[in-house]
Each structure stands twice: as structure tokens, then as C-alpha cells.
Design an enzyme around this catalytic site. Sequence first.
Site, short mmCIF file in Angstrom:
data_model
loop_
_atom_site.label_atom_id
_atom_site.label_comp_id
_atom_site.label_asym_id
_atom_site.label_seq_id
_atom_site.Cartn_x
_atom_site.Cartn_y
_atom_site.Cartn_z
NE ARG B 53 38.13 -8.06 105.70
CZ ARG B 53 38.01 -8.63 104.50
NH1 ARG B 53 38.66 -9.74 104.24
NH2 ARG B 53 37.25 -8.10 103.57
CB THR B 54 32.29 -6.98 109.15
OG1 THR B 54 33.24 -6.04 108.63
CG2 THR B 54 31.40 -6.29 110.16
CE LYS B 82 9.11 -15.51 100.53
NZ LYS B 82 8.66 -16.14 101.77
NE ARG B 103 29.15 -4.69 105.82
CZ ARG B 103 30.43 -4.99 105.66
NH1 ARG B 103 30.81 -5.68 104.62
NH2 ARG B 103 31.34 -4.61 106.54
CG HIS B 131 32.41 -0.50 108.80
ND1 HIS B 131 31.83 -1.24 109.83
CD2 HIS B 131 33.09 -1.39 108.04
CE1 HIS B 131 32.16 -2.52 109.67
NE2 HIS B 131 32.92 -2.63 108.60
#
Lengths: 154, 304
Positions: B53-54, B82, B103, B131
Amino acid sequence: MTDTDTELRVNKIRSGTVIDHVTAGEALHVLAILGIDGTGGETVSLGMNVPSKRLGKKDVVKVESRELSQGELDVLSLIAPDATINIIREYEVVEKNRVTRPAEVVGILQCPNRECITNAGEPVDTDFSVLDDGVRCEYCETIIRDDLTAHIDV
Amino acid sequence: MLGRSLLTAKQLSREDIETVLDRASEFAADPSAAGDRHPGKLLALCFFEPSTRTKMSFETAAKRLGGDVIDMGSVESSSVKKGESLADTVRVIEGYADGIVLRHPKQGAAKMAAEHVDVPLVNAGDGAGHHPSQTLLDLYTIRENAGLDDLTIGIMGDLKYGRTVHSLAHALTNFDVRQHFISPQSLKLPRSVRYDLHEAGAHVREHEELEAVLPALDVLYVTRIQRERFPDEDEYQKVAGQYRITPETLDDAKDDVAVMHPLPRVDEISAAIDDTSNATYFDQAHNGVPVRMALLDSLLQTDD
């Protein structure tokens, strides 16, 4: 070593720092902040639970050939808010300061939260804001109220 | 007005929130009319944790504003594999994009990343931390259903690790809201959030049983209790069952109580709620687009 030598060692140092009015019982934590564990060769004198007019009892720490950094003083203020710092040169007190609580402590404490970005190998210094009764990580917001000395990263 | 980046809901004033929500209302009324707002602007989507969703709502929002996105892709296929640091990754990406949506599983990651870049950065979730863009769409949804003042809101579930809860609780301190937190003892609000709510003078109560407070609620915000937080399955089942919302649960609630959830849900809200007028969670998810359009519009504006 004669009795006179011993008395001189405790009472006077040639150069270095005398940390006076340390909260009774905290002297060993002060040494931890300074990273002194005996292996560095510094000459250290400790007085613990010494009678004090102002505090009732106090600890005193004398470290020869070492002057404290501001960062060390900042953390020191959190565990020994009444401490006075005497800088000694050639047996004379050349500077006498009280510690003051800083607004923040940077790069001295390690955040206990393993999920904090400061523990993730990133190029970032720890940064704790100082609360009335503890400190708080500026990144993950974890609050530490007890046993600050266990989190000193020196 | 809102600063250059959105890192936590704590930086949102009531005025910031109302400005974004008002703008979101305009975009919601006619999303296709905003196509000339930020033509050619590129938003970098850096998701170090999975998201549906985000991520998709930010992508849609950027495109609705006339811009586009570049996507870091999965961690497995990126240079992170890496061993590149987050600081280096965002420093490189700021050279490609006009803004970054991040995120990351570590708390404080967005704050640190923002310290390394000059482009606007939105925290789209930092571990169990914050959030804030979710909070803006939560507030939008609450405002649509019940207004934002003189409200009693119950927030229930995993309050300890629930980043949407932390951000929402902070933002609600801007309004005349009574906040009730309902959770098992082991998943109570973290000390740092309780500290902030206390400092803000918020009206807050904590409960272990929903029944105690349910009849007073205008909004019931439910979050998922995460199975993996519990030492054994029996303990989880005991608690999870206690916090499951069914039509019968709502017998004692106000008729118009709005049931919200940041999604995804597992079984904490029965599917039988979906067709009732109380179910608000799908609208809530849809609101992500106009709200994130409004947020990006504000952040990218400062760059023009």
C-alpha cells in the site's frame, strides 16, 4: 614508600585533573567514563565515601597527566552532577569548574536498542538528549533512566 | 508550514495537518486535475522492507502530480546486498531524484538518512519507530468520519512495535481527543511514546480489555498483533482471540463507530465487518493517494 610519600600522592598531584564532589560510590564509574582500567599506566588516586560538608559523603578522583575533554565532562555531569573539576599544573589549581548538564551528549553513550540505526554500522555518532531523569536517543528515541555508566562507549 | 522532510509525526503542527488534509480533499475531488503540479519531478522509492500500500500509493501520488518514480527494487537485487551503507545509498540516489521515500527496518533510519541528503525525504516506516505519512491518511479518514475534535479514540493491538500507532498518538495530541490504548501487558506503548504524550498533556488511558471503553468510542483503530512477538503459540492465541473484532463485539459500541486498520489485517477484524457501515479500513487505504499527493505537493514545492 614512606607515610609522607603516600600523603603527598593522595593530596597533591603535579599535573592532571582532580574530580571532587563526585556522588559517593560513583568514583569507579568516573574511571569507566575516562576509560581508565589500570592498563594505560596513568597514576590514579581514589577517595571513596570521604566526609564532605556539602554532600555528607563524596568520592574524589585524581588522575595524573590527564585533562578531561568536554565530552567526558558532559557524561560525568549525568552521574556526578555536583562534581567540581580542578585542572592541576605544577601542583597549582589553574582552573576550577563545576560540571553542567548538557542539552545533549554526542558520541559518548551507546544506544541499548539493537534495532537503532546507530548500531547498524552507519557513519553516525550517537546523540542523546538529556532529560530531567535520564537521556533519550535522538534516533530511535529509547529512554535510558538507570545505570547510564553501563552504556558508556569509551 | 511543514519543513523540508517528514520524519516523524511529532514535527506536525495542527496547522500543518489541516493544510495537508485540506489539500488532500481537493485532490480527492478531482485527482486527474493535478497532473500539471510537478511535471518531470522524480521520486525515488527506497524500500528496504516489503510494502504494498505505502509504496504503490506514493507511486500513484507522484504520477497523479505529473511526476514519476524510480524504484530501488528489492534489497536482494540492490547494492545493499554488497554491503553498501544506507548513508551512501541515499547520497547516491539524491543525485537521481527530486525526493526520496524511505522505508527501513532500523529505528531512526529516516532521520539519519535525511542528515545525508539535501532533497526532501519522507519516512515511510523506520522499524518500530514512526510512519507519519500513514498518520496523515489516518487523520484524513478520521476527519471524514467523525471530525478531529471532541473525539474518543481507542487504539488497540500491538502498541509496542506498531509504528502507525506511535505516529498517530503523537499527531492526535494536536487535537481535542481522548486516547484509549488497549493491548496485552506485554505490548503496551513504549516508554518513549508515553513520555511524549505526558509531556504534551494528552488525555490518555491504558487498558487490557476493550469492553471497558468500547461504548465511549467514536473511532476504534485496530492493529495486527504479531504472532512472532510471543514466546509460544498458546499465549498468542489467548491474546489474539481477545482482540478480535466481530459484529457481536460491536453490539456494545456506538452505531456509527468507525473501525480503522492500517492493513494488512490477518484475523483481528472479521470479514463480516467488511460490509457494515463501520468498516472504514478500505477507504482509509484509498485515502493514501490524495493524502500523499498533498504531502508530496507540499514537500516538492519547497524545492521549486
